[in-house]
Design an enzyme around this catalytic site. Structure first.
Site, PDB file in Angstrom:
ATOM      1  N   ASP A   9      36.403  37.873  49.497  1.00 56.78           N
ATOM      2  CA  ASP A   9      36.137  38.702  48.191  1.00 56.78           C
ATOM      3  C   ASP A   9      35.240  39.055  48.145  1.00 56.78           C
ATOM      4  OD1 ASP A   9      39.178  37.563  48.801  1.00 56.78           O
ATOM      5  OD2 ASP A   9      37.939  35.350  47.713  1.00 56.78           O
TER       6      ASP A   9
ATOM      7  N   GLU B  75      45.376  40.624  40.876  1.00 59.06           N
ATOM      8  CA  GLU B  75      44.522  39.662  40.998  1.00 59.06           C
ATOM      9  C   GLU B  75      43.172  40.058  40.988  1.00 59.06           C
ATOM     10  OE1 GLU B  75      44.921  37.220  44.003  1.00 59.06           O
ATOM     11  OE2 GLU B  75      45.381  38.288  45.691  1.00 59.06           O
TER      12      GLU B  75
END
Length: 505
Positions: free
Chosen positions: A20, A189
């Protein structure tokens, strides 16, 4: 001999589990942070001058709170996808803890000192937050996603007005993008929020980490309505699910996008994609929307080849920044001293036969290319059952090391446990290690298939069958060093590790 063009780079640029990623430029320097979940210290901080070569310069989070909840490993909890920004002469990192809410820390420089975590919004399932300080209006905003496992909500992005000091939100929030209303979209997301060319932009992935895509959303107003496009997807490349990352602009005006690719036991490796703005005003990533494998380097000053450190001689008993505990550490697990080498206490544990449950395992990321891992080990613990070793950790684990037997002798042991097993068992027969020391080696081949070796004075010897490394949930497999002893009273001694090396195969 392989020829490498010095004017190009090859993806992935970070070939290990830097999950991420988000990136920011300050002056001529680029900085990157990544998820760290339940490992400590958390929020790694990387630096580069050319977007290709990166070094690890520190961490922004010393411990996870509340401490009692992270006294044992929680590999799918803690620090989920962070956002890194620079505003008002300070660095800011926002992240979501799926069980607690949205936090932030900030610092005057990338090396700190970083503030203690501040809870911006409490709640279950609040993840992937990203702030924006809008220089055009003076307003501040925040967008976040949702974890269905905690909230029952997913596939939505919620927006808030935020206090300019970054400490609180000014409204209850509004769903600004509903993925359920976009045909074919799911698991939306990881939003990153920007301002460009009079638009509010949200770069956000969907479709899941294994097979999804990267989307872009734009609106004239922060609260919408937003229109969307897919701007990066696998197509006919080998890059499955190009997913979640950040946009950055160089001083010369070039645009680049860093994102991750899920690679099983190797975790989430980081790719660098060229980016430009099309004639229709939408971003174009990679090669017309497909990931690139090799590309011209960014127009930036040349930087020497660099990568986050892996090797360690443990000077004075101290370990390098590349190491993280599997939970909040306690005093006494590692001892500083006047020489070189890592001295780990044989911590007593009721879970001595399951490394997955132990907080005192010192870990670093599994390398993403075929590599050999070596370390020298001496077991000092006199307690029967005291043991120490080198491990590959995931849902399944394997380790090789030394153990003190009931007869007082030290044995070379090799053990493993399948993902469904509650305790380890022998992968090979124990052997006497008369000197109480061994050189341990793991060769990691294609597909994260690991072969274990030992040397107790007679040369390198293979041990047991090949072990296929496995990830944990959200986390790639880890290399680990540990020392432990069965539960009981008093000190159980220690083990020393020296000359830790990772070399290409």
């Amino acid at each position: 001999m392989t020829y490498t063009d010095p004017m190009t780079y090859t993806n992935p640029i970070l070939n290990a589990d830097w999950s991420d990623p988000d990136v920011v430029r300050v002056g001529d320097d680029f900085y990157l942070t990544a998820s760290s979940f339940g490992r400590v210290p958390g929020l790694p901080l990387l630096h580069s001058r050319d977007l290709v070569n990166w070094t690890l310069v520190g961490h922004a989070l010393e411990r996870l709170e509340p401490g009692a909840e992270f006294a044992a490993p929680r590999h799918d909890c803690g620090v989920w996808a962070p956002s890194l920004r620079h505003h008002d002469d300070r660095f800011w990192i926002f992240w979501g803890d799926p069980d607690q809410g949205i936090f932030q820390v900030n610092a005057p420089g990338i090396r700190g000192p970083w503030t203690r975590p501040h809870l911006v919004k409490a709640g279950k399932g609040l993840i992937d937050p990203c702030p924006l300080w809008d220089d055009e209006t003076g307003e501040a905003y925040l967008v976040h996603a949702w974890a269905k496992s905690r909230s029952g909500i997913k596939n939505r992005l919620t927006g808030h007005r935020m206090h300019p000091d970054g400490t609180s939100l000014l409204d209850e929030g509004k769903v600004i993008v509903d993925g359920d209303r976009i045909p074919g979209w799911f698991t939306l997301e990881g939003p990153k929020l920007y301002r460009h060319d009079g638009w509010f932009w949200i770069l956000a992935p969907a479709g899941g980490v294994e097979t999804g895509w990267q989307g872009a959303f734009r609106s004239r107003g922060f609260f919408g309505p937003y229109e969307e496009q897919i701007v990066l997807e696998q197509r006919d490349t080998d890059v499955n699910g190009p997913h979640q990352g950040g946009w950055v602009r160089t001083p010369s005006g070039e645009d680049w996008f860093l994102h991750f690719q899920q690679k099983g036991a190797y975790g989430r490796v980081v790719h660098l994609q060229p980016m430009r703005w099309g004639t229709d005003g939408w971003p174009v990533l990679g090669d017309e929307g497909a990931p690139v494998a090799v590309h011209r380097k960014p127009d930036l000053p040349e930087q020497s080849a660099a990568a986050p450190a892996t090797d360690d001689d443990f000077p004075g008993g101290r370990f390098g920044r590349q190491w993280q505990w599997t939970a909040n550490p306690q005093d006494g697990w590692a001892t500083q001293h006047s020489g070189d080498g890592l001295r780990l206490a044989c911590v007593r544990s009721a879970d001595a036969h399951d490394l997955r449950k132990l907080p005192h395992v010192l870990t670093q990321r599994l390398p993403g290319t075929p590599s050999a891992v070596e370390v020298d080990l001496t077991l000092h613990g006199e307690e029967p059952g005291a043991r120490a070793g080198l491990a590959v950790l995931g849902d399944a684990f394997g380790w090789i090391g030394l153990q003190r037997g009931a007869d007082g002798e030290v044995h070379l042991v090799h053990r493993f446990a399948e993902a469904v097993a509650e305790k380890e068992r022998d992968a090979d027969h124990p052997r006497l290690a008369p000197e109480g020391r061994a050189r341990l080696r793991i060769e990691i081949g294609a597909g994260a298939r690991c072969r274990f070796f030992y040397d107790i004075g007679e040369g390198p010897t293979p041990s047991g069958p090949v072990f296929a490394a496995t990830p944990w949930r959200w986390v790639g497999a880890l290399l680990g060093l540990f020392a432990l002893a069965p539960a009981g009273p008093g000190h159980a001694g220690a083990a020393s590790f020296t000359r830790f090396r990772i070399t290409p195969l």
